[in-house]
Design a protein around this motif. Structure first.
Motif, PDB file in Angstrom:
ATOM      1  N   TYR A   2      46.301 -35.920  -1.052  1.00  0.00           N
ATOM      2  CA  TYR A   2      47.448 -35.017  -0.289  1.00  0.00           C
ATOM      3  C   TYR A   2      48.256 -36.086   0.375  1.00  0.00           C
ATOM      4  O   TYR A   2      48.010 -36.914   0.944  1.00  0.00           O
ATOM      5  CB  TYR A   2      46.732 -34.190   0.969  1.00  0.00           C
ATOM      6  N   ASN A  85      40.322 -34.257  12.010  1.00  0.00           N
ATOM      7  CA  ASN A  85      40.825 -32.962  11.496  1.00  0.00           C
ATOM      8  C   ASN A  85      42.267 -32.858  11.580  1.00  0.00           C
ATOM      9  O   ASN A  85      42.907 -31.795  11.097  1.00  0.00           O
ATOM     10  CB  ASN A  85      40.056 -31.699  11.950  1.00  0.00           C
ATOM     11  N   ARG A  88      44.927 -34.327   6.726  1.00  0.00           N
ATOM     12  CA  ARG A  88      44.385 -33.544   5.569  1.00  0.00           C
ATOM     13  C   ARG A  88      43.970 -34.594   4.501  1.00  0.00           C
ATOM     14  O   ARG A  88      44.285 -35.595   4.491  1.00  0.00           O
ATOM     15  CB  ARG A  88      45.675 -32.547   5.022  1.00  0.00           C
ATOM     16  N   TYR A  89      42.942 -34.101   3.826  1.00  0.00           N
ATOM     17  CA  TYR A  89      42.269 -34.959   2.939  1.00  0.00           C
ATOM     18  C   TYR A  89      42.144 -34.185   1.533  1.00  0.00           C
ATOM     19  O   TYR A  89      42.536 -33.192   1.271  1.00  0.00           O
ATOM     20  CB  TYR A  89      40.524 -35.286   3.286  1.00  0.00           C
ATOM     21  N   ARG A 124      37.528 -27.014   2.431  1.00  0.00           N
ATOM     22  CA  ARG A 124      39.084 -26.528   2.407  1.00  0.00           C
ATOM     23  C   ARG A 124      39.177 -25.078   2.118  1.00  0.00           C
ATOM     24  O   ARG A 124      38.680 -24.353   1.040  1.00  0.00           O
ATOM     25  CB  ARG A 124      39.623 -27.272   1.139  1.00  0.00           C
ATOM     26  N   ASP A 127      44.939 -21.272   0.020  1.00  0.00           N
ATOM     27  CA  ASP A 127      46.199 -21.069   0.523  1.00  0.00           C
ATOM     28  C   ASP A 127      46.440 -19.593   0.364  1.00  0.00           C
ATOM     29  O   ASP A 127      46.789 -19.011  -0.826  1.00  0.00           O
ATOM     30  CB  ASP A 127      47.140 -21.983  -0.231  1.00  0.00           C
ATOM     31  N   GLU A 308      52.059 -25.794   9.362  1.00  0.00           N
ATOM     32  CA  GLU A 308      50.658 -25.251   9.452  1.00  0.00           C
ATOM     33  C   GLU A 308      50.775 -23.660   9.986  1.00  0.00           C
ATOM     34  O   GLU A 308      49.724 -23.455  10.201  1.00  0.00           O
ATOM     35  CB  GLU A 308      49.963 -26.173  10.118  1.00  0.00           C
ATOM     36  N   SER A 311      47.834 -21.695   8.687  1.00  0.00           N
ATOM     37  CA  SER A 311      46.435 -21.789   9.029  1.00  0.00           C
ATOM     38  C   SER A 311      46.509 -21.436  10.650  1.00  0.00           C
ATOM     39  O   SER A 311      45.189 -21.305  10.813  1.00  0.00           O
ATOM     40  CB  SER A 311      45.888 -23.424   8.818  1.00  0.00           C
ATOM     41  N   HIS A 363      43.353 -24.162   5.906  1.00  0.00           N
ATOM     42  CA  HIS A 363      42.885 -24.986   6.756  1.00  0.00           C
ATOM     43  C   HIS A 363      41.775 -25.977   6.173  1.00  0.00           C
ATOM     44  O   HIS A 363      41.241 -25.797   5.094  1.00  0.00           O
ATOM     45  CB  HIS A 363      41.992 -24.252   7.773  1.00  0.00           C
ATOM     46  N   GLN A 364      41.491 -27.176   6.617  1.00  0.00           N
ATOM     47  CA  GLN A 364      40.416 -28.184   6.278  1.00  0.00           C
ATOM     48  C   GLN A 364      39.424 -28.638   7.489  1.00  0.00           C
ATOM     49  O   GLN A 364      39.958 -28.422   8.601  1.00  0.00           O
ATOM     50  CB  GLN A 364      41.202 -29.506   5.572  1.00  0.00           C
TER      51      GLN A 364
END
Length: 496
Positions: A2, A85, A88-89, A124, A127, A308, A311, A363-364
């Protein structure tokens, strides 16, 4: 991996970018609800770890505010999981919407202790396309009391909410409620951006803080305009200084929980310095099935309410709980990094009446455990009666066995019964000779940074310079900003 656009660093005509207000403050006047660093657990006697997910990010922006003003943040203001958090990963998208999120696990040698390993668990959410998102009934609840009369408070609130209003679709509607000495409705439900901006422009600060009355009126307006099957949410923008009316925390939380159960959720947006009541902001959002963010600049407003927004507003899974059972044949000791105020009892995991965190569209959630492989030097001496029985299951031992078993429970947004996801974690992860990914290394760097700010004694020998080296050389704006903050903390001697 990301990689958000570098445009985040530039001015944005929708949000009117201005740099954060870097004002030194007296942290003694601010209120935080810190917990002690998570303790070490012995797998033979305490193999199960249970906690609620946390998607709040307010602690990161608040920490940044202190460091940008040349101050070390109070220990109680740092929640390591919220720092982790904030970023993002590179977790994969869910394979299908049958399960609303994917589950990723990986492990690496701990950078600050070669005798231990880090186990990362990543979720994760899928979307939800904006066009197919449910209609939204939003109530902006704005604190206009005298304490909000500061450039980093009400003017920034106006900028943040004006930016969000430009994202509205024809099926969405916004109302604006304000409170100071009393509460009042200043804008009837509308999706007319010009009317919303005009109403925001007219707001001015003055008077005492009838926060409880404001919440009551906001919930009434939300109920009157309730959208069945849609998003019904209050966005509370304040410095958290509730001092008139329903000021008792328990009374506020009771009211928020009652409304939550009727389908009206609550997001809290914190602003300002000096008298900031962060502890209340976080608790109220948690009990309102919403999320908490701290906004210290127009850029952060753009991130939270622009990039965001999905989310922030659109829930895809609620009451999400994680339970990890460690295999004593593989792991002798462990500790969870962060999540101190999200801990649950083991029996809470299957109890659908116990509230937990929600996950929004896209969201992650990242959780990191530090674990001691069996036979390696632990944080404490071996216990006399910890020897494993001779009849341990063959499938559970050796490097081909399992180091842990992960369970997740969640409810769909309109559901009342939880669903279960289970996933074993192979022991071979601990012995993988490949170098950890830059993404995992960065997550570990953020975890180390948070723990050092908290004064975690198990990281006493790991320097801020080593944290910076571990983070690598990222290319996106937010990660580059993190490295700068590490440098500031190092110059201030922020490691405790």
């Amino acid at each position: 991996m990301y990689n958000p656009s570098a445009k985040a660093a530039r001015a944005d005509s929708r949000f009117g970018y201005v740099p954060p207000v870097m004002v030194a403050t007296d942290p003694g006047r601010e209120k935080y609800d810190g917990k002690d660093v998570s303790p070490i657990r012995h797998t033979r006697t305490d193999p199960v770890s249970t906690f609620s997910v946390d998607v709040d990010t307010g602690a990161y922006a608040n920490m940044r505010r202190f460091l940008s003003a040349g101050q070390t943040p109070p220990r109680d203001a740092v929640r390591t999981e919220e720092l982790i958090n904030y970023f993002r990963y590179d977790y994969p998208l869910p394979a299908s919407k049958a399960a609303p999120f994917s589950v990723t696990t990986d492990a690496m040698v701990t950078p600050w202790n070669p005798e231990t390993r880090l186990l990362r668990i990543g979720l994760r959410g899928y979307d939800l396309p904006r066009a197919s998102s449910p209609a939204a009934n939003l109530v902006f609840l704005v604190d206009v009391s005298g304490s909000m009369n500061s450039p980093d408070k009400l003017p920034l609130v106006k900028t943040a909410l004006a930016g969000l209003s430009r994202e509205l679709r024809p099926q969405d509607k916004v109302s604006i409620v304000v409170y100071a000495g009393a509460a009042g409705l200043v804008l009837e439900p509308t999706n007319d951006d010009a009317k919303i901006r005009a109403a925001l422009d007219r707001l001015s600060a003055g008077g005492s803080t009838a926060g409880g009355a404001g919440l009551k009126l906001a919930y009434q307006i939300a109920r009157d305009n309730f959208i069945a099957g849609g998003v019904n949410r209050i966005l509370l923008a304040t410095d958290g200084d509730f001092n008139v009316g329903v000021s008792d925390t328990k009374a506020l939380i009771d009211m928020v929980e009652k409304e939550r159960d009727s389908g009206i959720t609550l997001t809290t947006l914190g602003f300002g310095t000096g008298n900031y009541n962060e502890g209340l902001m976080e608790r109220v959002a948690d009990h309102g099935n919403g999320n908490y963010a701290y906004i210290d600049s127009a850029l952060e407003a753009k991130k939270v309410l622009g990039e965001e927004m999905g989310s922030t507003l659109f829930t895809i899974a609620k009451d999400v709980k994680i339970q990890v059972e460690f295999n004593p044949a593989q792991i002798s000791q462990y500790r969870l990094v962060g999540y101190e105020n999200r801990a649950l009892r083991e029996e809470d995991f299957k109890n659908d009446k116990v509230d937990a965190g929600d996950i929004g569209s896209g969201h992650q959630v990242t959780a990191i455990y530090e674990v001691v492989p069996a036979g390696f030097k632990g944080w404490t001496d071996a216990r006399r009666y910890d020897a494993l029985p001779d009849d341990k299951p063959p499938a559970m031992v050796g490097r081909s066995g399992e180091m842990a078993f992960v369970k997740l429970r969640y409810k769909l947004p309109d559901g009342t019964t939880s669903r279960l996801i289970e996933q074993p974690v192979p022991a071979m992860m601990m012995w993988n000779r490949r170098a950890p990914s830059p993404d995992f290394r960065f997550a570990a760097a953020v975890a180390a940074f948070g723990q050092k700010l908290r004064g975690d004694p198990l990281l006493a020998g790991f320097s801020m310079g080593q944290v910076r080296d571990l983070a690598g050389s990222p290319t996106d704006f937010y990660r580059q900003e993190f490295i700068k903050l590490v440098g500031i903390a190092d110059s201030l001697g922020s490691a405790r």
